[in-house]
Write a protein that holds these residues in place. Structure first.
Motif: not given
Length: 128
Positions: A49-60
């Motif tokens: 999983a990953t998360i953008s710096w703003s936490a608005r975007s993720t991938y799983y």
């Protein structure tokens, strides 16, 4: 020097839950996307999983979607991975990684080569 320290790993029974944490120090945390990867014995490293710096975007990864949740607290320079419904196939060393995000967010943050800094890993073992 940017450093990442994972914690929270351990042994849990199948069906159980665990939360691992990643504290990032030595850099400007809000400029980094942060990802979790895992590596089981004898297998290649796998994106989780990953998360953008703003936490608005993720991938799983498909294998953890709907079971794992990534989040971050920018005030604490910490990223979390909440893992529910664990099964023995989730057994691995879990690594967090930080990569400079810049102004764009893309699926390349599912690739390990995108990341600049890595932690030492924390072991997660799921018993059947």
């Amino acid at each position: 020097q940017v450093q990442l320290v994972e914690s929270g790993g351990g042994v849990v029974q199948a069906g159980g839950s665990l939360r691992v944490s990643c504290v990032v120090s030595g850099g400007t945390f809000i400029t980094y996307a942060v990802g979790w990867f895992r590596q089981a014995p004898g297998k290649e490293r796998q994106f989780v999983a990953t998360i953008s710096w703003s936490a608005r975007s993720t991938y799983y990864a498909d294998s953890v979607k709907d079971r794992f949740t990534i989040s971050r607290d920018n005030a604490k320079n910490t990223v979390y991975l909440q893992m529910n419904g664990l099964n023995p196939e989730d057994t691995a060393v879990y690594y967090c990684a930080a990569g400079r995000q810049g102004s764009t967010w893309s699926s390349t943050f599912q690739l390990g080569s995108t990341y600049n800094y890595w932690g030492q890993g924390t072991q997660v073992t799921v018993s059947s």
